[in-house]
Design a protein around this motif. Structure first.
Motif, short mmCIF file in Angstrom:
data_model
loop_
_atom_site.label_atom_id
_atom_site.label_comp_id
_atom_site.label_asym_id
_atom_site.label_seq_id
_atom_site.Cartn_x
_atom_site.Cartn_y
_atom_site.Cartn_z
N VAL A 35 0.90 -1.24 0.01
CA VAL A 35 -0.13 -0.07 -0.06
C VAL A 35 0.92 1.16 -0.24
O VAL A 35 0.72 2.29 -0.75
N TYR A 36 1.76 1.14 0.72
CA TYR A 36 2.82 2.33 1.01
C TYR A 36 3.98 2.37 0.15
O TYR A 36 4.57 3.83 0.00
N GLY A 37 4.38 1.46 -0.35
CA GLY A 37 5.83 1.37 -1.05
C GLY A 37 5.78 2.24 -2.36
O GLY A 37 6.60 2.73 -2.80
N LEU A 135 10.89 8.94 4.11
CA LEU A 135 10.56 7.21 3.75
C LEU A 135 9.01 6.85 3.65
O LEU A 135 8.09 7.80 4.24
N ALA A 136 8.60 6.09 2.88
CA ALA A 136 7.13 5.93 2.75
C ALA A 136 6.60 4.95 3.92
O ALA A 136 5.54 4.92 3.79
N MET A 137 7.60 4.14 4.34
CA MET A 137 7.24 3.13 5.47
C MET A 137 8.50 2.86 6.20
O MET A 137 9.55 2.61 5.58
N LEU A 138 8.37 3.06 7.46
CA LEU A 138 9.44 2.56 8.38
C LEU A 138 9.04 1.37 9.38
O LEU A 138 8.00 1.39 9.80
N PHE A 139 9.77 0.22 9.16
CA PHE A 139 9.53 -0.92 10.18
C PHE A 139 10.45 -0.99 11.33
O PHE A 139 11.65 -1.29 10.86
N ILE A 140 10.03 -0.78 12.44
CA ILE A 140 10.74 -0.89 13.65
C ILE A 140 10.90 -2.39 14.22
O ILE A 140 9.90 -2.55 14.99
N ASP A 141 12.28 -3.12 14.20
CA ASP A 141 11.91 -4.31 14.71
C ASP A 141 13.58 -4.70 14.93
O ASP A 141 13.97 -5.69 14.88
N GLY A 142 14.22 -3.66 15.58
CA GLY A 142 15.43 -3.97 16.14
C GLY A 142 15.71 -4.55 17.55
O GLY A 142 15.00 -5.45 17.92
N GLY A 143 16.49 -3.89 18.39
CA GLY A 143 16.75 -4.31 19.62
C GLY A 143 15.47 -4.12 20.32
O GLY A 143 14.76 -2.95 20.26
N HIS A 144 14.75 -4.81 21.38
CA HIS A 144 13.67 -4.72 22.15
C HIS A 144 13.95 -4.27 23.40
O HIS A 144 12.73 -4.29 24.33
N HIS A 159 11.70 10.66 9.73
CA HIS A 159 11.93 10.53 8.18
C HIS A 159 10.98 10.06 7.46
O HIS A 159 10.84 9.85 6.32
N VAL A 160 9.87 9.63 8.32
CA VAL A 160 8.45 8.91 7.69
C VAL A 160 7.85 10.20 7.08
O VAL A 160 7.62 11.19 7.77
N MET A 161 7.37 10.01 5.71
CA MET A 161 6.89 11.23 5.17
C MET A 161 5.39 11.40 5.55
O MET A 161 4.75 10.35 6.09
N PRO A 162 4.83 12.67 5.38
CA PRO A 162 3.34 12.80 5.66
C PRO A 162 2.61 11.58 4.78
O PRO A 162 2.88 11.60 3.51
N GLY A 163 1.67 10.86 5.42
CA GLY A 163 0.79 10.07 4.86
C GLY A 163 1.79 8.55 4.63
O GLY A 163 0.90 7.47 4.22
#
Length: 215
Positions: A35-37, A135-144, A159-163
């Motif tokens: 959807v966002y890519g 960025l159109a999409m940011l996925f955070i899944d690093g250290g917890h 850095h996530v763009m509006p929308g």
């Protein structure tokens, strides 16, 4: 979220790769990236052995986008020796350290996604300091644990763009089901007013940056 299905060969490649993402969450990650890519590049924080990068890369291929995946490949705290998620096959005996990079490269090559998935090998906070591309999409899944997930959010969410989408993994409101640091940062993102929640799937939380121009 979308009627487009994850191609069967890439689904099988993702399921074979080492990692901790259930198939239903991987499918939701694919849907979100699809959807966002098309709006721009996708960035993943926390590569490990490439399982989630395959889901993201499959969507990037469909919409003509690209995935940057950031990891130092020495392993987060919870996968070090003595911890529950430690995999001894990832130890590099030459240095006595974890090294997931060869497993990532093999997984992405086997999936045929080397054009869509680009590895950035380094610490998240260091790379974020010099990152300039929206960025159109940011996925955070690093250290917890508290420090790394906070640094990932502080360094990359701007850095996530509006929308655009901000996606968190391993969000558990109940402490008996999982660590609370990602949950607290996810709550912080919602409380900021910059993001609204769009959907959930398992421990995934999918947020969208509010676009002021949209009214």
């Amino acid at each position: 979220m979308t009627h487009v299905s994850l191609p069967a060969d890439l689904r099988h490649a993702a399921e074979r790769a080492k990692g901790f993402m259930p198939s239903n969450e991987g499918a939701a990650l694919f849907d979100t990236a699809y959807v966002y890519g098309s709006l721009g590049p996708i960035c993943e924080i926390g590569t490990y052995c490439g399982k989630s990068a395959i889901y993201l890369g499959a969507a990037a291929r469909e919409v003509g986008s690209v995935v940057f995946t950031v990891d130092h490949h020495r392993g987060s705290e919870e996968i070090q020796p003595g911890w529950a998620h430690h995999d001894p096959t990832l130890m590099d005996p030459r240095f006595g350290k974890m090294d997931s990079l060869p497993f990532f490269r093999a997984a992405i090559a086997s999936a045929g996604l080397e054009e869509e998935v680009i590895a950035i090998v380094g610490r998240s906070e260091t790379v974020a300091r010099y990152w300039k591309t929206p960025l159109a999409m940011l996925f955070i899944d690093g250290g917890h644990s508290e420090e790394p997930v906070t640094k990932d959010y502080d360094g990359w969410a701007p850095h996530v763009m509006p929308g655009g989408a901000l996606v968190f993994h391993d969000i558990y409101a109940d402490p008996s089901k999982g660590g609370q640091a990602p949950f607290r940062v996810y709550q912080r993102a919602l409380a900021s007013g910059d993001f609204k929640e769009i959907s959930t799937e398992g421990s995934l939380r999918i947020l969208e940056r509010v676009d002021p121009a949209a009214g």
